[in-house]
Structures are given as C-alpha cells and as structure tokens.
Design an enzyme around this catalytic site. Structure first.
Site, PDB file in Angstrom:
ATOM      1  N   GLN A 107     -21.773 -24.120  48.906  1.00 51.92           N
ATOM      2  CA  GLN A 107     -22.582 -24.022  47.680  1.00 51.92           C
ATOM      3  C   GLN A 107     -22.291 -25.215  46.783  1.00 51.92           C
ATOM      4  O   GLN A 107     -21.136 -25.498  46.463  1.00 51.92           O
ATOM      5  CB  GLN A 107     -22.261 -22.725  46.933  1.00 51.92           C
ATOM      6  CG  GLN A 107     -23.118 -22.560  45.670  1.00 51.92           C
ATOM      7  CD  GLN A 107     -22.855 -21.240  44.934  1.00 51.92           C
ATOM      8  OE1 GLN A 107     -21.938 -20.502  45.269  1.00 51.92           O
ATOM      9  NE2 GLN A 107     -23.661 -20.973  43.922  1.00 51.92           N
ATOM     10  N   HIS A 113     -29.447 -18.995  44.230  1.00 53.24           N
ATOM     11  CA  HIS A 113     -30.729 -19.353  44.845  1.00 53.24           C
ATOM     12  C   HIS A 113     -30.739 -18.912  46.290  1.00 53.24           C
ATOM     13  O   HIS A 113     -29.684 -18.767  46.912  1.00 53.24           O
ATOM     14  CB  HIS A 113     -30.981 -20.870  44.753  1.00 53.24           C
ATOM     15  CG  HIS A 113     -29.855 -21.702  45.263  1.00 53.24           C
ATOM     16  ND1 HIS A 113     -28.732 -21.974  44.510  1.00 53.24           N
ATOM     17  CD2 HIS A 113     -29.650 -22.305  46.453  1.00 53.24           C
ATOM     18  CE1 HIS A 113     -27.901 -22.722  45.201  1.00 53.24           C
ATOM     19  NE2 HIS A 113     -28.433 -22.926  46.406  1.00 53.24           N
TER      20      HIS A 113
HETATM   21  P1  5GP Z   1     -26.417 -24.882  47.911  1.00 55.06           P
HETATM   22  O1  5GP Z   1     -25.535 -25.594  48.894  1.00 55.06           O
HETATM   23  O2  5GP Z   1     -25.872 -24.898  46.527  1.00 55.06           O
HETATM   24  O3  5GP Z   1     -26.766 -23.494  48.404  1.00 55.06           O
HETATM   25  O4  5GP Z   1     -27.781 -25.659  47.960  1.00 55.06           O
HETATM   26  C1  5GP Z   1     -28.303 -26.403  46.908  1.00 55.06           C
HETATM   27  C2  5GP Z   1     -29.523 -27.091  47.444  1.00 55.06           C
HETATM   28  O5  5GP Z   1     -30.173 -27.729  46.359  1.00 55.06           O
HETATM   29  C3  5GP Z   1     -29.240 -28.155  48.502  1.00 55.06           C
HETATM   30  O6  5GP Z   1     -29.912 -27.834  49.707  1.00 55.06           O
HETATM   31  C4  5GP Z   1     -29.760 -29.442  47.866  1.00 55.06           C
HETATM   32  O7  5GP Z   1     -30.385 -30.306  48.784  1.00 55.06           O
HETATM   33  C5  5GP Z   1     -30.731 -28.920  46.815  1.00 55.06           C
HETATM   34  N1  5GP Z   1     -30.883 -29.791  45.669  1.00 55.06           N
HETATM   35  C6  5GP Z   1     -29.893 -30.445  44.994  1.00 55.06           C
HETATM   36  N2  5GP Z   1     -30.393 -31.134  43.968  1.00 55.06           N
HETATM   37  C7  5GP Z   1     -31.743 -30.929  43.988  1.00 55.06           C
HETATM   38  C8  5GP Z   1     -32.813 -31.399  43.154  1.00 55.06           C
HETATM   39  O8  5GP Z   1     -32.638 -32.143  42.185  1.00 55.06           O
HETATM   40  N3  5GP Z   1     -34.058 -30.973  43.488  1.00 55.06           N
HETATM   41  C9  5GP Z   1     -34.308 -30.158  44.560  1.00 55.06           C
HETATM   42  N4  5GP Z   1     -35.582 -29.827  44.796  1.00 55.06           N
HETATM   43  N5  5GP Z   1     -33.310 -29.690  45.351  1.00 55.06           N
HETATM   44  C10 5GP Z   1     -32.050 -30.077  45.066  1.00 55.06           C
END
Ligand code: 5GP
Ligand code: ZN
Length: 132
Positions: A107, A113
């Site tokens: 994460q 999300h």
């Molecule tokens: P996590 O690892 O926290 O579950 O996933 C966060 C996700 O957010 C990642 O897949 C990353 O690519 C995405 N993400 C990070 N920054 C941005 C952004 O500025 N815009 C969008 N659309 N996605 C983002």
C-alpha cells in the site's frame, strides 16, 4: 473553497492526501464513474490492461481503520467495482477486486481504495516475493 473547516475537523478530507485531492477535483484523473459516495478513475501506473481505482470520497486511511459505520460504504465500493468491470468490458472474461493493506501488501496511498484489475490473465493471487 473546496474544503470546509467542519469536513476537516471530522477528517472527511485530508489536505495533503493525493486521493482526497483527486476525488474532490483538485488534481486531474481519467474518471470512469462517480456517485455521491465514491469516484472511479484509471490507475496512473497500470499493472493490467484494465486497472481502475474505486476511491471513497470520505478519507478512510486503512481498511483496518474502517468502523461498523463504514460497512455500507465498503459494500457500495465492491458493487461499484462490479459496475466498473462491466463498464470497461471485462465482466465476462473475469477480473479481480483488491485492497492493499499496509506494507507487505505494497500500500502506497493511505486513503482506502479498491483496485479493479482485468483485461487479460492475471498473476496468481498473493504470490510472495520472497521465501515463505
Ligand atoms: P496502493 O499500492 O496504495 O494500493 O495503490 C495505489 C495506486 O495508486 C497505485 O497503483 C498507483 O499507481 C496509483 N497512483 C498513485 N498516484 C496516482 C495518481 O496521481 N493518479 C492515479 N490515477 N493513480 C495514482
Ligand atoms: Zn484522503
């Protein structure tokens, strides 16, 4: 003003949170779906042909921080995941809805999300990167 003192006091929004800023329109995204509870947009760094994120408008940091009062919201996010899968054309072939919780899961954004992944065969669920 896109932010009220009352909302901040209730911690519904966090000024320095990337996803709060996206869902409240302060930063751009390629939006797929929105309603009063959540927004769905394409992941900026997709790891599948279809990779969308379902993000609640309310700032909930972690799954482990969710309370009983969040149960309807979390159920709604799952249903929106199914809707987004239908909308993006991956419903019939299959897809995955995933939540990363904490460091081992990778994460990086501390605003709850759900990932919607599909559009081709996915890797094995939960494959560890190191020895188990
Ligand atoms: P996590 O690892 O926290 O579950 O996933 C966060 C996700 O957010 C990642 O897949 C990353 O690519 C995405 N993400 C990070 N920054 C941005 C952004 O500025 N815009 C969008 N659309 N996605 C983002
Ligand atoms: Zn947030």
């Amino acid at each position: 003003m896109w932010w009220t003192a009352e909302e901040e006091k209730q911690q519904l929004r966090q000024p320095d949170c990337l996803f709060c800023r996206i869902v409240h329109g302060e930063l751009p995204s390629t939006q797929i779906y929105e309603d009063e509870q959540c927004v769905a947009f394409n992941d900026i760094n997709p790891v599948a042909n279809v990779h969308a994120l379902i993000v609640p408008r309310e700032h909930v940091t972690y799954l482990i921080g969710a309370t009983e009062q969040h149960e309807p919201l979390i159920g709604h996010l799952m249903r929106v995941g199914a809707r987004v899968a239908r909308q993006t054309g991956i419903e019939d072939a299959g897809y995955r809805l995933a939540v990363n919780q904490g460091v081992d899961a990778g994460q990086i954004v501390e605003h709850l999300h759900i990932h919607v992944l599909g559009g081709g065969q996915l890797d094995q669920l939960g494959t560890p990167l190191g020895p188990i």
